[in-house]
Design an enzyme around this catalytic site. Sequence first.
Site, PDB file in Angstrom:
ATOM      1  N   MET A   1       0.620  -1.094  -0.029  1.00  0.00           N
ATOM      2  CA  MET A   1       0.086  -0.183  -0.204  1.00  0.00           C
ATOM      3  C   MET A   1       0.621   1.691   0.265  1.00  0.00           C
ATOM      4  O   MET A   1       0.143   2.101   0.559  1.00  0.00           O
ATOM      5  CB  MET A   1      -0.912   0.145   1.193  1.00  0.00           C
ATOM      6  CG  MET A   1      -2.005  -1.708   1.453  1.00  0.00           C
ATOM      7  SD  MET A   1      -3.563  -0.704   1.613  1.00  0.00           S
ATOM      8  CE  MET A   1      -2.881  -0.582   4.080  1.00  0.00           C
TER       9      MET A   1
ATOM     10  N   HIS B   1       9.236  -3.836   2.969  1.00  0.00           N
ATOM     11  CA  HIS B   1       8.560  -3.553   1.895  1.00  0.00           C
ATOM     12  C   HIS B   1       9.755  -3.811   1.150  1.00  0.00           C
ATOM     13  O   HIS B   1       9.936  -4.832   0.071  1.00  0.00           O
ATOM     14  CB  HIS B   1       7.660  -2.477   1.433  1.00  0.00           C
ATOM     15  CG  HIS B   1       6.742  -2.394   2.029  1.00  0.00           C
ATOM     16  ND1 HIS B   1       6.929  -0.312   2.775  1.00  0.00           N
ATOM     17  CD2 HIS B   1       5.747  -2.670   2.538  1.00  0.00           C
ATOM     18  CE1 HIS B   1       5.502  -0.536   3.277  1.00  0.00           C
ATOM     19  NE2 HIS B   1       5.181  -1.810   2.713  1.00  0.00           N
TER      20      HIS B   1
ATOM     21  N   VAL C   1      10.449  -7.087   9.343  1.00  0.00           N
ATOM     22  CA  VAL C   1      11.951  -6.496  10.069  1.00  0.00           C
ATOM     23  C   VAL C   1      11.925  -5.213  10.850  1.00  0.00           C
ATOM     24  O   VAL C   1      10.610  -4.791  10.534  1.00  0.00           O
ATOM     25  CB  VAL C   1      12.450  -5.495   8.142  1.00  0.00           C
ATOM     26  CG1 VAL C   1      13.393  -4.348   8.746  1.00  0.00           C
ATOM     27  CG2 VAL C   1      12.581  -6.545   7.511  1.00  0.00           C
TER      28      VAL C   1
ATOM     29  N   ARG D   1       1.782   3.079   9.528  1.00  0.00           N
ATOM     30  CA  ARG D   1       2.028   3.634   9.882  1.00  0.00           C
ATOM     31  C   ARG D   1       2.788   4.418  11.369  1.00  0.00           C
ATOM     32  O   ARG D   1       2.667   5.520  11.759  1.00  0.00           O
ATOM     33  CB  ARG D   1       0.671   2.842  10.696  1.00  0.00           C
ATOM     34  CG  ARG D   1      -0.164   2.838   9.849  1.00  0.00           C
ATOM     35  CD  ARG D   1      -1.528   1.403  10.304  1.00  0.00           C
ATOM     36  NE  ARG D   1      -2.886   1.268   9.977  1.00  0.00           N
ATOM     37  CZ  ARG D   1      -2.984   1.043   8.836  1.00  0.00           C
ATOM     38  NH1 ARG D   1      -1.851   0.068   8.853  1.00  0.00           N
ATOM     39  NH2 ARG D   1      -4.163   0.636   8.133  1.00  0.00           N
TER      40      ARG D   1
HETATM   41  P1  AMP Z   1       1.022  -3.005   3.136  1.00  0.00           P
HETATM   42  O1  AMP Z   1       2.297  -2.440   2.990  1.00  0.00           O
HETATM   43  O2  AMP Z   1       1.517  -2.577   5.227  1.00  0.00           O
HETATM   44  O3  AMP Z   1       0.098  -3.229   3.066  1.00  0.00           O
HETATM   45  O4  AMP Z   1       2.758  -4.074   3.480  1.00  0.00           O
HETATM   46  C1  AMP Z   1       2.898  -4.660   1.873  1.00  0.00           C
HETATM   47  C2  AMP Z   1       3.942  -6.334   3.041  1.00  0.00           C
HETATM   48  O5  AMP Z   1       4.836  -5.635   3.204  1.00  0.00           O
HETATM   49  C3  AMP Z   1       3.235  -7.095   3.694  1.00  0.00           C
HETATM   50  O6  AMP Z   1       3.425  -9.129   2.609  1.00  0.00           O
HETATM   51  C4  AMP Z   1       3.528  -6.508   4.984  1.00  0.00           C
HETATM   52  O7  AMP Z   1       3.314  -7.796   5.630  1.00  0.00           O
HETATM   53  C5  AMP Z   1       4.800  -6.729   4.277  1.00  0.00           C
HETATM   54  N1  AMP Z   1       5.836  -5.859   5.543  1.00  0.00           N
HETATM   55  C6  AMP Z   1       4.929  -4.314   5.955  1.00  0.00           C
HETATM   56  N2  AMP Z   1       6.005  -4.482   7.141  1.00  0.00           N
HETATM   57  C7  AMP Z   1       6.865  -5.588   7.893  1.00  0.00           C
HETATM   58  C8  AMP Z   1       7.859  -5.591   8.286  1.00  0.00           C
HETATM   59  N3  AMP Z   1       8.032  -4.574   9.483  1.00  0.00           N
HETATM   60  N4  AMP Z   1       8.635  -6.561   7.998  1.00  0.00           N
HETATM   61  C9  AMP Z   1       8.419  -7.646   7.029  1.00  0.00           C
HETATM   62  N5  AMP Z   1       7.102  -7.249   5.935  1.00  0.00           N
HETATM   63  C10 AMP Z   1       6.394  -6.432   6.451  1.00  0.00           C
END
Ligand code: AMP
Length: 283
Positions: free
Chosen positions: A30, A37, A176, A187
């Site tokens: 997102m 990411h 991570v 966030r």
């Molecule tokens: P989002 O943009 O929050 O929808 O996340 C996109 C992808 O990044 C999803 O597969 C999340 O699980 C992954 N993701 C978000 N934060 C982390 C993190 N701290 N460590 C590993 N993967 C992450």
Amino acid sequence: MILTQSIQEMQNLAGQMRMEGQQIGFVPTMGALHKGHLNLIERARQGNDKVVCSIFVNPIQFNNPDDLKNYPRTFERDIELLKPLGCDVVFHPDAAEMYPQKPDQKYDFGLLDKVMEGRYREGHFNGVAIVVKKLFDIVQPHRAYFGQKDFQQLAVIQALVKQEDIPVDIVPCPTVREEDGLAMSSRNVRLSAEERKNAPLIYQSLHKASQMYTRSAAGVEEIKQWVSETINHNPFMELEYFEISNPDTLAPVQGDKPTTPVVACIAVQVGSVRLIDNILFNS
Ligand code: AMP
């Protein structure tokens, strides 16, 4: 790096890659990218010939309109971060492109979409399943990379792929963290300086809970009580849930502590920001 907002163009690009026999690795996001990411992109880069990243703030997975409105959007910066990583295509449709009509699919993943996030964010996983299914149809990846940070989401997507017979390998990737243990999240930038200073308590509590679970006689209820008191004692935080569950079924562990792996998942409201995290024990 090719940027496109068009479903048709993305489908054409993916079709061409497949025709040339290239393996496609896909990272749905997102946006508001951080090192969590970027790690997914690097893994996709290592395991495939082509890497596609999507950036789409999916409105139908937000149950709280303020959360959707305030979700950070940093598109230009995201593109600059992706360029040096060898990402081949960024697919960044708008909501009208993705949902010309209001989608009406209803998925059911049993317990997986009912507990924890499913209970507190009604409709969230249905929105996630709809967008991921649609993105998979468009991008046609061989492999898709998801973070364990969103443990329940990963379980739901694995169930979706099975239920819908989608020919894609789901590759889970470790969470991570910042140096102080806070799980990276888009966030986090919305935390005030004081909230940010306190936020590592979430992971510290998970870590302590894992030690209590594996190294002490404390039972599940006692550990849950301790986490609840520790979080709620902090003036910046309010616990939404803390569960110790079977990592495959997400059924809460009750009674005796199993010696097989369990996952502890937590959601905490930190000021106006809702954060989630998890830790595996016994694995
Ligand atoms: P989002 O943009 O929050 O929808 O996340 C996109 C992808 O990044 C999803 O597969 C999340 O699980 C992954 N993701 C978000 N934060 C982390 C993190 N701290 N460590 C590993 N993967 C992450």
